[in-house]
Every structure is written in C-alpha cells, then in structure tokens.
Design a protein around this motif. Structure first.
Motif, PDB file in Angstrom:
ATOM      1  N   GLY A 263       0.679  -1.008  -0.026  1.00 17.46           N
ATOM      2  CA  GLY A 263      -0.063   0.009  -0.191  1.00 17.46           C
ATOM      3  C   GLY A 263       0.748   1.284   0.027  1.00 17.46           C
ATOM      4  N   VAL A 264       2.089   1.424  -0.583  1.00 15.86           N
ATOM      5  CA  VAL A 264       2.948   2.513  -0.591  1.00 15.86           C
ATOM      6  C   VAL A 264       2.865   3.065  -1.711  1.00 15.86           C
ATOM      7  N   GLY A 265       1.774   3.497  -2.385  1.00 15.04           N
ATOM      8  CA  GLY A 265       1.802   4.145  -3.677  1.00 15.04           C
ATOM      9  C   GLY A 265       1.153   3.270  -4.962  1.00 15.04           C
ATOM     10  N   GLY A 266       1.498   3.756  -6.029  1.00 13.00           N
ATOM     11  CA  GLY A 266       1.195   2.626  -7.118  1.00 13.00           C
ATOM     12  C   GLY A 266       1.168   3.592  -8.533  1.00 13.00           C
ATOM     13  N   HIS A 267       0.245   3.041  -9.346  1.00  7.27           N
ATOM     14  CA  HIS A 267       0.007   3.679 -10.600  1.00  7.27           C
ATOM     15  C   HIS A 267      -1.466   3.925 -10.691  1.00  7.27           C
ATOM     16  N   ALA A 268      -1.608   5.332 -11.406  1.00 11.70           N
ATOM     17  CA  ALA A 268      -2.863   5.816 -11.587  1.00 11.70           C
ATOM     18  C   ALA A 268      -3.166   5.199 -12.876  1.00 11.70           C
ATOM     19  N   HIS A 269      -4.428   5.215 -13.424  1.00 13.18           N
ATOM     20  CA  HIS A 269      -4.756   4.581 -14.795  1.00 13.18           C
ATOM     21  C   HIS A 269      -5.063   5.493 -15.893  1.00 13.18           C
ATOM     22  N   VAL A 270      -4.885   5.249 -17.158  1.00 15.84           N
ATOM     23  CA  VAL A 270      -4.932   6.237 -18.274  1.00 15.84           C
ATOM     24  C   VAL A 270      -5.867   6.922 -18.399  1.00 15.84           C
ATOM     25  N   LEU A 271      -7.253   6.385 -18.048  1.00 12.23           N
ATOM     26  CA  LEU A 271      -8.586   7.117 -18.172  1.00 12.23           C
ATOM     27  C   LEU A 271      -8.409   8.238 -17.295  1.00 12.23           C
ATOM     28  N   GLU A 272      -8.282   7.952 -15.995  1.00 13.08           N
ATOM     29  CA  GLU A 272      -7.936   8.966 -14.828  1.00 13.08           C
ATOM     30  C   GLU A 272      -7.013  10.078 -15.071  1.00 13.08           C
ATOM     31  N   VAL A 273      -5.827   9.525 -15.677  1.00 15.52           N
ATOM     32  CA  VAL A 273      -4.741  10.377 -15.928  1.00 15.52           C
ATOM     33  C   VAL A 273      -5.260  11.547 -17.185  1.00 15.52           C
ATOM     34  N   GLY A 274      -5.926  11.060 -18.078  1.00 14.60           N
ATOM     35  CA  GLY A 274      -6.261  11.868 -18.982  1.00 14.60           C
ATOM     36  C   GLY A 274      -7.370  12.829 -18.530  1.00 14.60           C
ATOM     37  N   ARG A 275      -8.214  12.580 -17.882  1.00 13.46           N
ATOM     38  CA  ARG A 275      -9.205  13.440 -17.382  1.00 13.46           C
ATOM     39  C   ARG A 275      -8.641  14.456 -16.488  1.00 13.46           C
ATOM     40  N   GLU A 276      -7.628  13.957 -15.570  1.00 13.99           N
ATOM     41  CA  GLU A 276      -7.084  15.059 -14.910  1.00 13.99           C
ATOM     42  C   GLU A 276      -6.007  15.822 -15.474  1.00 13.99           C
ATOM     43  N   ALA A 277      -5.426  15.369 -16.526  1.00 14.07           N
ATOM     44  CA  ALA A 277      -4.470  16.260 -17.276  1.00 14.07           C
ATOM     45  C   ALA A 277      -5.329  17.345 -18.114  1.00 14.07           C
ATOM     46  N   ALA A 278      -6.623  16.997 -18.486  1.00 20.55           N
ATOM     47  CA  ALA A 278      -7.416  17.853 -19.430  1.00 20.55           C
ATOM     48  C   ALA A 278      -7.888  19.084 -18.217  1.00 20.55           C
ATOM     49  N   ARG A 279      -8.476  18.491 -16.911  1.00 23.42           N
ATOM     50  CA  ARG A 279      -8.708  19.456 -15.932  1.00 23.42           C
ATOM     51  C   ARG A 279      -7.940  20.348 -15.801  1.00 23.42           C
ATOM     52  N   ARG A 280      -6.475  20.112 -15.674  1.00 20.12           N
ATOM     53  CA  ARG A 280      -5.480  20.785 -15.261  1.00 20.12           C
ATOM     54  C   ARG A 280      -4.587  21.568 -16.425  1.00 20.12           C
ATOM     55  N   GLN A 281      -5.352  21.642 -17.610  1.00 16.56           N
ATOM     56  CA  GLN A 281      -5.052  22.256 -18.811  1.00 16.56           C
ATOM     57  C   GLN A 281      -3.589  21.912 -19.441  1.00 16.56           C
ATOM     58  N   VAL A 282      -3.356  20.646 -19.379  1.00 16.85           N
ATOM     59  CA  VAL A 282      -2.021  20.112 -20.010  1.00 16.85           C
ATOM     60  C   VAL A 282      -2.416  20.063 -21.395  1.00 16.85           C
ATOM     61  N   ARG A 283      -1.561  20.826 -22.084  1.00 16.26           N
ATOM     62  CA  ARG A 283      -1.894  21.082 -23.746  1.00 16.26           C
ATOM     63  C   ARG A 283      -1.708  19.618 -24.560  1.00 16.26           C
TER      64      ARG A 283
END
Length: 98
Positions: A37-57
């Motif tokens: 339980g010491v971290g891990g990997h986010a998933h592509v669908l989540e990363v994409g949504r968050e990148a769009a929300r955070r205005q990654v071009r």
C-alpha cells in the motif's frame, strides 16, 4: 514546459499547465496499488481526465503497462492524450500543418 511523470498514484500538481506531459500509463481502467500500500500507478482514463482538467496542452501516455497493451490490442484509445511511440520525436514547437 515539458514534464516527465512516469509513475504516480496522485496526479502531480506541478504538471498543471504543461505544454507537453509524458505520463503514467501502467493501468488502463483501474489503479494498480503497490504491494504494502505504498503508492502505485494511476490509470490512463483517470490521468487523461485530470490532465485535461489541469490544462495540460499535450499528453503522451508513456511507461505503458500490460493492461494498456491489451487495450491497445483491442483498438482502444485514451479519452485524452495519445499513446507514446518508441523512436518518435516530440517537440514543444507548434506543429506545421500543410
């Protein structure tokens, strides 16, 4: 600004507003938790949504794991961003269209 974030559990706030982000792509539709339980990997669908929300071009999914390789084999594509391609050159310069 270009950022490299190949492995994270929570989207890194310092990547907000990046022109180009190379990001986590180990999991496709669910997170992958590290043993103990010491971290891990986010998933592509989540990363994409968050990148769009955070205005990654431009988002390039790198560090591609088996779940994403299976998704690619099934013809699935990220909701936001693109699959990284070995040997491809990425630039911060505007793309020329012609």
């Amino acid at each position: 600004m270009a950022v490299w974030a190949p492995e994270f559990w929570e989207f890194p706030s310092w990547a907000s507003g990046a022109d180009l982000m190379f990001a986590e792509a180990a999991g496709w539709g669910r997170r992958i938790r590290f043993r103990g339980g010491v971290g891990g990997h986010a998933h592509v669908l989540e990363v994409g949504r968050e990148a769009a929300r955070r205005q990654v071009r431009r988002l390039v999914h790198a560090h591609i794991g088996r779940p994403c390789l299976r998704a690619m084999g099934a013809g699935l594509t990220p909701e936001w961003g693109e699959w990284g391609r070995e040997g491809r050159t990425y630039s911060l310069l505007p793309e020329q269209r012609g």
